[in-house]
Design a protein around this motif. Structure first.
Motif, PDB file in Angstrom:
ATOM      1  N   HIS A 146       0.834  -1.202   0.000  1.00  0.00           N
ATOM      2  CA  HIS A 146       0.000   0.000   0.000  1.00  0.00           C
ATOM      3  C   HIS A 146       0.871   1.254   0.000  1.00  0.00           C
ATOM      4  O   HIS A 146       0.612   2.197  -0.772  1.00  0.00           O
ATOM      5  CB  HIS A 146      -0.913  -0.005   1.224  1.00  0.00           C
ATOM      6  CG  HIS A 146      -1.635   1.288   1.441  1.00  0.00           C
ATOM      7  ND1 HIS A 146      -2.729   1.670   0.700  1.00  0.00           N
ATOM      8  CD2 HIS A 146      -1.389   2.323   2.318  1.00  0.00           C
ATOM      9  CE1 HIS A 146      -3.139   2.856   1.108  1.00  0.00           C
ATOM     10  NE2 HIS A 146      -2.355   3.278   2.079  1.00  0.00           N
ATOM     11  N   GLU A 147       1.895   1.280   0.847  1.00  0.00           N
ATOM     12  CA  GLU A 147       2.776   2.450   0.913  1.00  0.00           C
ATOM     13  C   GLU A 147       3.560   2.613  -0.390  1.00  0.00           C
ATOM     14  O   GLU A 147       3.705   3.730  -0.909  1.00  0.00           O
ATOM     15  CB  GLU A 147       3.736   2.292   2.098  1.00  0.00           C
ATOM     16  CG  GLU A 147       3.072   2.292   3.462  1.00  0.00           C
ATOM     17  CD  GLU A 147       2.647   3.679   3.899  1.00  0.00           C
ATOM     18  OE1 GLU A 147       3.125   4.672   3.315  1.00  0.00           O
ATOM     19  OE2 GLU A 147       1.824   3.777   4.834  1.00  0.00           O
ATOM     20  N   TYR A 148       4.065   1.516  -0.929  1.00  0.00           N
ATOM     21  CA  TYR A 148       4.836   1.558  -2.170  1.00  0.00           C
ATOM     22  C   TYR A 148       4.004   2.137  -3.307  1.00  0.00           C
ATOM     23  O   TYR A 148       4.467   2.971  -4.101  1.00  0.00           O
ATOM     24  CB  TYR A 148       5.307   0.139  -2.489  1.00  0.00           C
ATOM     25  CG  TYR A 148       6.085  -0.006  -3.771  1.00  0.00           C
ATOM     26  CD1 TYR A 148       7.482  -0.028  -3.764  1.00  0.00           C
ATOM     27  CD2 TYR A 148       5.442  -0.143  -5.004  1.00  0.00           C
ATOM     28  CE1 TYR A 148       8.208  -0.177  -4.951  1.00  0.00           C
ATOM     29  CE2 TYR A 148       6.152  -0.290  -6.191  1.00  0.00           C
ATOM     30  CZ  TYR A 148       7.539  -0.298  -6.151  1.00  0.00           C
ATOM     31  OH  TYR A 148       8.256  -0.436  -7.326  1.00  0.00           O
ATOM     32  N   LEU A 149       2.741   1.684  -3.404  1.00  0.00           N
ATOM     33  CA  LEU A 149       1.897   2.103  -4.519  1.00  0.00           C
ATOM     34  C   LEU A 149       1.446   3.557  -4.417  1.00  0.00           C
ATOM     35  O   LEU A 149       0.917   4.105  -5.389  1.00  0.00           O
ATOM     36  CB  LEU A 149       0.673   1.190  -4.616  1.00  0.00           C
ATOM     37  CG  LEU A 149       0.957  -0.261  -5.043  1.00  0.00           C
ATOM     38  CD1 LEU A 149      -0.310  -1.108  -4.980  1.00  0.00           C
ATOM     39  CD2 LEU A 149       1.557  -0.313  -6.452  1.00  0.00           C
ATOM     40  N   LEU A 150       1.659   4.186  -3.246  1.00  0.00           N
ATOM     41  CA  LEU A 150       1.364   5.614  -3.158  1.00  0.00           C
ATOM     42  C   LEU A 150       2.220   6.407  -4.133  1.00  0.00           C
ATOM     43  O   LEU A 150       1.795   7.428  -4.687  1.00  0.00           O
ATOM     44  CB  LEU A 150       1.612   6.113  -1.724  1.00  0.00           C
ATOM     45  CG  LEU A 150       0.663   5.585  -0.643  1.00  0.00           C
ATOM     46  CD1 LEU A 150       1.102   6.106   0.725  1.00  0.00           C
ATOM     47  CD2 LEU A 150      -0.774   6.014  -0.935  1.00  0.00           C
ATOM     48  N   ARG A 151       3.446   5.921  -4.341  1.00  0.00           N
ATOM     49  CA  ARG A 151       4.359   6.626  -5.246  1.00  0.00           C
ATOM     50  C   ARG A 151       4.437   5.951  -6.610  1.00  0.00           C
ATOM     51  O   ARG A 151       4.684   6.604  -7.630  1.00  0.00           O
ATOM     52  CB  ARG A 151       5.752   6.712  -4.616  1.00  0.00           C
ATOM     53  CG  ARG A 151       6.760   7.494  -5.453  1.00  0.00           C
ATOM     54  CD  ARG A 151       8.006   7.834  -4.656  1.00  0.00           C
ATOM     55  NE  ARG A 151       7.772   8.942  -3.725  1.00  0.00           N
ATOM     56  CZ  ARG A 151       8.681   9.401  -2.861  1.00  0.00           C
ATOM     57  NH1 ARG A 151       9.880   8.836  -2.795  1.00  0.00           N
ATOM     58  NH2 ARG A 151       8.396  10.401  -2.062  1.00  0.00           N
ATOM     59  N   TYR A 152       4.221   4.646  -6.660  1.00  0.00           N
ATOM     60  CA  TYR A 152       4.343   3.905  -7.925  1.00  0.00           C
ATOM     61  C   TYR A 152       3.046   3.125  -8.180  1.00  0.00           C
ATOM     62  O   TYR A 152       3.030   1.890  -8.145  1.00  0.00           O
ATOM     63  CB  TYR A 152       5.536   2.945  -7.874  1.00  0.00           C
ATOM     64  CG  TYR A 152       6.842   3.634  -7.590  1.00  0.00           C
ATOM     65  CD1 TYR A 152       7.509   4.368  -8.581  1.00  0.00           C
ATOM     66  CD2 TYR A 152       7.415   3.582  -6.313  1.00  0.00           C
ATOM     67  CE1 TYR A 152       8.704   5.014  -8.314  1.00  0.00           C
ATOM     68  CE2 TYR A 152       8.608   4.221  -6.037  1.00  0.00           C
ATOM     69  CZ  TYR A 152       9.254   4.933  -7.037  1.00  0.00           C
ATOM     70  OH  TYR A 152      10.442   5.579  -6.778  1.00  0.00           O
ATOM     71  N   PRO A 153       1.966   3.816  -8.461  1.00  0.00           N
ATOM     72  CA  PRO A 153       0.659   3.141  -8.550  1.00  0.00           C
ATOM     73  C   PRO A 153       0.489   2.237  -9.767  1.00  0.00           C
ATOM     74  O   PRO A 153      -0.481   1.475  -9.823  1.00  0.00           O
ATOM     75  CB  PRO A 153      -0.318   4.324  -8.613  1.00  0.00           C
ATOM     76  CG  PRO A 153       0.480   5.451  -9.173  1.00  0.00           C
ATOM     77  CD  PRO A 153       1.869   5.271  -8.661  1.00  0.00           C
ATOM     78  N   GLU A 154       1.397   2.296 -10.733  1.00  0.00           N
ATOM     79  CA  GLU A 154       1.242   1.501 -11.955  1.00  0.00           C
ATOM     80  C   GLU A 154       2.148   0.282 -11.980  1.00  0.00           C
ATOM     81  O   GLU A 154       2.221  -0.414 -12.988  1.00  0.00           O
ATOM     82  CB  GLU A 154       1.552   2.380 -13.184  1.00  0.00           C
ATOM     83  CG  GLU A 154       0.753   3.668 -13.260  1.00  0.00           C
ATOM     84  CD  GLU A 154      -0.748   3.416 -13.342  1.00  0.00           C
ATOM     85  OE1 GLU A 154      -1.141   2.380 -13.921  1.00  0.00           O
ATOM     86  OE2 GLU A 154      -1.520   4.245 -12.822  1.00  0.00           O
ATOM     87  N   LYS A 155       2.853  -0.013 -10.894  1.00  0.00           N
ATOM     88  CA  LYS A 155       3.823  -1.111 -10.881  1.00  0.00           C
ATOM     89  C   LYS A 155       3.082  -2.443 -10.915  1.00  0.00           C
ATOM     90  O   LYS A 155       2.504  -2.888  -9.925  1.00  0.00           O
ATOM     91  CB  LYS A 155       4.691  -1.015  -9.632  1.00  0.00           C
ATOM     92  CG  LYS A 155       5.987  -1.780  -9.728  1.00  0.00           C
ATOM     93  CD  LYS A 155       7.000  -1.063 -10.620  1.00  0.00           C
ATOM     94  CE  LYS A 155       8.361  -1.712 -10.497  1.00  0.00           C
ATOM     95  NZ  LYS A 155       9.372  -0.966 -11.263  1.00  0.00           N
TER      96      LYS A 155
END
Length: 755
Positions: free
Chosen positions: A552-561
């Motif tokens: 969840h935290e990671y996808l805050l900055r990289y939502p398309e990964k």
């Protein structure tokens, strides 16, 4: 009081049909009558079982307690709290609950948070020590007390000091039957032309039936067409102890007195429908009971309300009910008096009819619809009384519902616990314990804290140290994190636990999404992506949850990964499957036990459900978190986390100690996230409740946070604090404090985030 709304959900606790006992019959009838009288209220029941295999209950029974299983009473309290029961109506009789004098019931009453209305089926004028202790606690834990006779209220006032304002006198309920001639119902039983005397109920020596049999010869001499019907099975508990010895003694007595053709034994438990027919065929009903202190008799109430003449010994309920020409009283153990009073009625049909009419008219106030209305009024009073009770006060910073300032940020102890390698695991009091070395778990927590407090420049050096520790912990050959490191910087294992690996990923996800230092952020992304693939093979639900929080935290900055999004889908499916395999109405949880860091599973589902726009996942998170909030809130209103000394097994005991700071932190975090998504103020209240546990609003009223050092004590034992201030507990408090400060001006997201 009618202006007060009726309770939406009402629970009844006692026996329940088809269990064969008077309390079960009463509880069933009361529950059904209230359900009819208040159709907008949901009425449910909890049944007390006197045998392990229980009974085949109707759907109205939603939970069960085994009489001698103390933990089943606590689970019942959890069920009632979680299901937001508005009023609990308890049927009390010393003998149907386990423990000395039925004390197991108190375990339930000490935990429930709704108003309690207790119906006392027995009120002892001279209780023994155990009975008095239970009764006094029962009175204390009940918002209102119901008795069925004025004598009961008198004893409660004089013996137990109960105020009239807490008492309701409500008669025993009865079916509403028309006034009819007994001769019209006799043919179906082959009793045409007979004068029928009857006693009904579960047989036992206290019924005094032998005294009626001894009175019969004189009655039969004057009225040869008399038959005495003894209706009912022997009490199941008596059969277990003595078999049918009492019934056989009665049969022998009848035969010895030459009454074989005048005494009929129906040895069976009678349904309510059949009982109405038997009562209809009765001319005179007899209750020759031997215990004066019997405060209520359901059979007496029913035949009285059906308009039958009653001859009874003067136990308390009968003395009140049969006064003023509504029946006849005879001394205890006096066959001669019984024969005289029965013959007086049989000799004088006008007297018999007048007595019957007086009884039937008085009984209209006792029919179940009227009784149900009286109970609903008592429930309304209980709701008002419950809200007006003074709240318990606690130490620390708690100020009830008033706003209060959070403790100031103080990181002295965190700095003291850290060196150039990382943060030490343990402390002896507030001094770092070098001997125990370091662990990835605590350095991950410390790295998360630094990112939450990233606006404080001096933490940059500590953040670097903790991230360097996580970097060294990753074994690039296996893509697994090691956990424990000695003070000499040597790794003590080749591979850490699944949970420690996932906690490292969680911290690196935070660094990926939140770090303002570009180098920290880039390294966090690199390590996170290296360590993510092994989680797919993990079997620990908490490891899945910790990883999902990092995702969840990671996808805050990289939502398309895409690989990270795919990993989220896999892990949420695993948790949904665990939920489907384990959860039930009374156990809405992912496993058959609730252990540690429990709220993190709920939090992971809430955040993942939001991110995936998956309503099923989100609702599982909300439902499970609401259950945790319910079972971890005491009757006094403070947070009590599941203890680590045994945890909480499904259908087993819940450990109340030892209470750990990480549990309070997990609830704070999860509830604040639930609030940010839903905008429901309930969740900020639960977050505040959990945070106040640190500050003294807990079972001991002791503050775990040390404001002089910024550290936090390691836990709450049953009688004392654990005075050591290790890294896990101190970081738990500091992270909770940071999250509470961030929530001071929360951004409320729209509840329609699915759209």
């Amino acid at each position: 009081m009618s202006a007060v709304a009726l309770p939406g959900r009402i629970a009844f606790v006692g026996g329940y049909d088809p269990r064969q006992c008077g309390i079960a019959t009463f509880t069933t009838a009361l529950c059904e009558a209230v359900a009819v009288a208040s159709p907008d209220s949901e009425c449910l029941a909890g049944a007390v079982n006197d045998r392990e295999k229980g009974y085949k209950y109707p759907p109205r029974v939603r939970f069960e307690m085994l009489q001698e299983d103390l933990d089943s009473y606590r689970r019942a309290a959890d069920f009632l709290n979680f299901n937001n029961t508005d009023v609990l109506c308890v049927q009390h009789e010393f003998g149907i609950y386990g423990g000395p004098a039925g004390s197991h019931l108190l375990a339930l009453l000490k935990e429930v948070r709704m108003p309690v209305v207790t119906t006392l089926h027995t009120v002892l004028q001279a209780p023994n020590a155990a009975q008095r202790k239970v009764m006094e606690e029962l009175i204390l834990r009940s918002d209102r007390l119901v008795v069925m006779a004025r004598k009961g209220a008198e004893i409660l006032r004089e013996v137990y000091g109960v105020s009239d304002a807490k008492l309701d006198v409500i008669p025993h309920g009865i079916p509403d039957v028309s006034f009819s001639d007994a001769d019209l119902s006799k043919a179906q039983f082959g009793l045409e032309g007979k004068r029928v005397l009857m006693t009904f109920g579960l047989l036992g020596p206290g019924k005094g039936i032998e005294h009626v049999i001894k009175a019969l010869p004189e009655i039969v001499k004057r009225h040869p067409n008399v038959v005495y019907v003894v209706l009912g099975a022997t009490h199941p508990h008596l059969i277990e102890r003595e078999g049918e010895s009492y019934r056989l003694s009665l049969e022998r007595l009848a035969e010895e007195r030459g009454l074989k053709d005048h005494v009929i034994f129906y040895n069976r438990f009678v349904s309510n429908e059949d009982l109405v027919e038997f009562i209809g065929a009765t001319d005179i009903y007899l209750t020759p009971y031997l215990n004066e202190e019997q405060i209520t008799s359901g059979t007496l109430a029913q035949v009285f309300g059906a308009g039958k003449a009653v001859v009874s010994t003067p136990y308390w309920h009968a003395s009140e009910l049969l006064a003023e020409g509504r029946g006849a009283l005879v001394p205890f153990r006096d066959p001669r008096a019984i024969s005289e009073r029965v013959c007086a009625y049989l000799d004088d049909p006008k007297l018999l009819k007048m007595t019957r009419e007086n009884a039937w008219k008085a009984g209209r106030e006792m029919i179940w619809p009227a009784v149900a209305d009286s109970y609903l009024e008592s429930f309304r009073h209980a709701q008002v009384d419950h809200k007006s009770l003074p709240r318990e006060s606690f130490g620390g910073w708690t100020l009830g519902k008033r706003a209060y300032n959070l403790p100031p940020l103080r990181l002295d102890h965190i700095v003291r616990m850290s060196d150039g390698t990382g943060i030490f695991q343990h402390a002896t009091f507030n001094v770092p314990n070098f001997h125990e070395g370091y662990c990835t778990d605590d350095n991950a927590r410390a790295f998360i804290l630094c990112n939450l407090l990233q606006k404080l420049g001096p933490l940059d050096e500590l953040e670097t140290t903790y991230l360097a520790f996580l970097t060294a912990a990753l074994d690039h050959k296996t893509a697994r994190f090691r956990n424990f490191m000695g003070h000499g910087r040597e790794w003590l294992e080749k591979m850490g636990s699944e949970d420690s690996h996932a906690r490292a990923l969680w911290a690196l996800g935070v660094g990926s999404g939140r770090a303002t230092n570009e180098g920290h952020q880039s390294l966090s992304v690199y390590l996170f992506e290296l360590g993510l693939p092994p989680v797919n093979n993990f079997i620990s639900p908490r490891a899945w949850a910790f990883t999902l929080l990092g995702i969840h935290e990671y996808l805050l900055r990289y939502p398309e990964k895409e690989k990270v999004i795919a990993a989220r889908a896999v892990l949420t499916r695993k948790l949904v499957q665990r939920w489907n395999d384990s959860a039930s109405e009374d156990w809405p949880w992912f496993e058959h036990e609730a252990t540690y860091d429990n709220a993190r599973l709920s939090q992971a589902m809430i955040l993942s459900g939001k991110g995936m726009a998956n309503e099923e996942v989100f609702e599982i998170g909300i439902k499970s978190l609401r259950w945790l909030a319910s079972i971890q809130t005491t009757q006094a209103g403070h947070f009590r986390p599941i203890g680590s000394n045994g945890f909480y097994q499904k259908n087993g005991a819940r450990a109340d100690f030892d209470q750990q700071p990480v549990e309070a932190l997990a609830m704070v975090s999860a509830c604040l996230d639930a609030f940010r998504i839903t905008g429901d103020d309930f969740w900020t209240g639960e977050a505040k409740r959990a945070f106040e546990w640190f500050l003294g609003r807990n079972d001991l009223g002791e503050t775990l946070y040390d404001p002089t050092t910024g550290g936090c004590r390691d836990g709450l034992h049953e009688t004392r604090l654990n005075a050591n201030q290790g890294a896990e507990s101190s970081l738990a408090f500091q992270i909770a404090l940071a999250e509470m400060n961030h929530a001071a001006h929360p951004v409320v997201l729209s509840p329609d985030f699915y759209q």
